[in-house]
Design a protein around this motif. Sequence first.
Motif: not given
Length: 109
Positions: A16-35
């Motif tokens: 999902a992250g790669k797809f969004l990046e490939d499309q040039g979509v800005d997003f913030e990733f929040i890891d449940f384990r770290q945050t």
Amino acid sequence: MIKMYGIKNCDTIKRAGKFLEDQGVDFEFIDFRQTPIDIQTLQSFIDGVGWDKLINKRSTTYRNLNDNEKQNITLALTLKNPTLIKRPVLVTKEGVSVGFDKVLYQRLV
């Protein structure tokens, strides 16, 4: 701003992250384990998609719950075990979605 919640070593999160990046979509990733998410965020997920869609019943975490816990998934249990949540959870201005769906994600670009 689009937010994607999950865990970084999840293959679906990576796709999902790669797809969004490939499309040039800005997003913030929040890891449940770290945050760890808070109760209000979790409640917004439930309000957006419901318990049935939110809980990953194929996860190891879910399979390791006892029968009583499986029948009574609570906010506290989910906050304690965030890997019960199906991934990714995507929060956009349109609302909350769960899982990676290329058609839905393409509407974001």
